[in-house]
Design an enzyme around this catalytic site. Sequence first.
Site, PDB file in Angstrom:
ATOM      1  N   GLU A   1      18.071   4.689   4.833  1.00  0.00           N
ATOM      2  CA  GLU A   1      17.346   4.075   5.945  1.00  0.00           C
ATOM      3  C   GLU A   1      17.429   2.560   5.832  1.00  0.00           C
ATOM      4  O   GLU A   1      17.257   2.000   4.749  1.00  0.00           O
ATOM      5  CB  GLU A   1      15.881   4.511   5.941  1.00  0.00           C
TER       6      GLU A   1
ATOM      7  N   CYS B   1       5.370  14.320   3.862  1.00  0.00           N
ATOM      8  CA  CYS B   1       6.212  13.154   4.109  1.00  0.00           C
ATOM      9  C   CYS B   1       7.619  13.521   4.569  1.00  0.00           C
ATOM     10  O   CYS B   1       7.968  14.681   4.688  1.00  0.00           O
ATOM     11  CB  CYS B   1       6.214  12.249   2.886  1.00  0.00           C
ATOM     12  N   ASP B   2       8.426  12.483   4.753  1.00  0.00           N
ATOM     13  CA  ASP B   2       9.602  12.503   5.613  1.00  0.00           C
ATOM     14  C   ASP B   2      10.540  13.702   5.464  1.00  0.00           C
ATOM     15  O   ASP B   2      10.773  14.443   6.406  1.00  0.00           O
ATOM     16  CB  ASP B   2      10.414  11.224   5.398  1.00  0.00           C
ATOM     17  N   LYS B   3      11.138  13.885   4.296  1.00  0.00           N
ATOM     18  CA  LYS B   3      12.165  14.916   4.146  1.00  0.00           C
ATOM     19  C   LYS B   3      11.586  16.247   3.701  1.00  0.00           C
ATOM     20  O   LYS B   3      12.278  17.269   3.728  1.00  0.00           O
ATOM     21  CB  LYS B   3      13.238  14.462   3.151  1.00  0.00           C
TER      22      LYS B   3
ATOM     23  N   CYS C   1       2.065   7.670   6.162  1.00  0.00           N
ATOM     24  CA  CYS C   1       1.853   6.322   6.714  1.00  0.00           C
ATOM     25  C   CYS C   1       1.478   6.377   8.191  1.00  0.00           C
ATOM     26  O   CYS C   1       1.997   7.182   8.952  1.00  0.00           O
ATOM     27  CB  CYS C   1       3.085   5.473   6.497  1.00  0.00           C
TER      28      CYS C   1
ATOM     29  N   ASP D   1       9.622   7.705   0.908  1.00  0.00           N
ATOM     30  CA  ASP D   1      10.686   6.853   1.437  1.00  0.00           C
ATOM     31  C   ASP D   1      10.344   5.370   1.340  1.00  0.00           C
ATOM     32  O   ASP D   1      11.234   4.531   1.193  1.00  0.00           O
ATOM     33  CB  ASP D   1      10.977   7.227   2.894  1.00  0.00           C
TER      34      ASP D   1
ATOM     35  N   SER E   1      14.209   4.077   9.345  1.00  0.00           N
ATOM     36  CA  SER E   1      12.855   4.593   9.181  1.00  0.00           C
ATOM     37  C   SER E   1      12.208   4.725  10.548  1.00  0.00           C
ATOM     38  O   SER E   1      12.544   4.002  11.491  1.00  0.00           O
ATOM     39  CB  SER E   1      12.052   3.625   8.310  1.00  0.00           C
TER      40      SER E   1
END
Length: 553
Positions: free
Chosen positions: A442, A119-121, A191, A78, A468
Amino acid sequence: MPSHLIKSGISKAPHRSLLKALGITDNELKRPFIGVVHSFSEIVPGHVHLRTVVEAVKAGVRTAGGVPFELPVIGVCDGIAMNHEGMKYSLASRELIADSVEVMVKAHQFDALVFVPNCDKIVPGMLIAAMRLNLPAIFVSGGPMLAGRVRGKSVSLSNVFEGVGAVAAGLMSEEELLEYENYACPGCGSCAGMFTANSMNCLTEAIGMALPGNGTIPAVYAERLRLAKLSGEKVMELLSQNIRPRDIFTRESLLNGLAVDMALGCSTNTVLHLAAVAYEAGVEFDLNLVNEVSERTPNLCRLSPAGPHHMEDLYFAGGIPAVMKELSKKGLIREDLLTVSGKTVGENLKNAVNKNPEVIRPIDNPYSETGGLAILFGTLAPRGAVVKKSAVLPEMLTHTGPARVFDSEEDATTAILTGQIKKGDVVVIRYEGPKGGPGMREMLTPTSALAGMGLDKDVALITDGRFSGATRGAAIGHVSPEGYEGGPIALVREGDLIKIDIPGQRLDLLVSEEELNQRKARLQIPEPKIKEGYLARYQKLVSSANLGAVFLK
């Protein structure tokens, strides 16, 4: 077992021949086939090391008598996709990941699954797949990145994003920004703050789908590899005991997850993703539930971007078990629920200790008596909007100001960086929702610019898009209905007064109903921005943010 469909009987001789082409022996054909689903790639810092984690998982599977097979899926960074057309594909990739896992698992008939996201998704995409397939499964993430250090201060990627705004405001030199650029992200891992990736990895642990330590053990620690081996062994136990994801993820474990969400002050994206996972699992979920849990759950942690601490600090303080142990002191955690460890939540928490009350506040000394997230309703958001209230400065918890209206993230970002936004303004970014974007981008670049310019204590930002987990300030997203569906956010005009009352859970457009009806009668929705490819199909299928932006069954 499902794998018998591809390896047992005379009619499956061709199938066995193909399996033997992989090097599978006759002895291995007698064992369970375990899919190890991962998202390794060389473009995503959170995934670049996953092959090492996967090898440890496979070693654990073999030790316990299974035959592991790697199944790669896509994964978007992202941060790299931010603030350009690539961000339109981020949330949309969640459904693509879930669907691709379904395709691979059904086509090749695995008996059980180990999911290795980071990570995110990717995390929610794999959780959706796990609930849909409902095969014995366990999660082990790649782990968080260590914090960087600049001039003796612990930093992460959010500091770099905010540095861009600081340079634009003359508060930081380009040379200093380069220093942050060079040292904020020291290596592999998700992150380092309580951003979306780490939020979801922590919540996967909290709902019982991953072993203790999944959310916080740093990516570069050997302990992460030991956890991966143990996860490979554990999936064989889950298979032998026929324990499946829907046995673990229930309404009660969802409530545990929401309680941890509130205590940690997780990303607003967790609301979107938990709603989607619950929908796939057949577990009831609505936005009012978030407020109900938030009202009774204190906020115990203020990790970056809400505070100075990073994931490694939470790890050394005792991790998610220590947070849950604090919550359990006031009966906020159901301890009798099953987890992938084979033990109950309470058994997992038995030896948990809060080792640093500065990082994990004791339950009787929280940052606030209510949780880190809030759902706002009102004339601007009849079906709800979400805010990370633990990252909002006290002076912005209530605010009334004039709307500055933009129909895209790019237009808003330009206005912010060129000094067109003044103290007291309420920036409104619309047509960035699930359908309107499409893809619900985002808004980290504009919110970081505001924070970097020192305007986060004076300016709010409202959008039907997302934020985010690295966002801080009065950033209110997921406004539903979205502008593209004719929601009230599409009716806002430049200068309209907007009233924000986060403690009162309200978000109101101070315009008369008569005037809004007149505007609605004249409203013209913009043409779709993308008319071909995956996003064009996504736009037709995706539901509203208040439903988790899922494809409805």
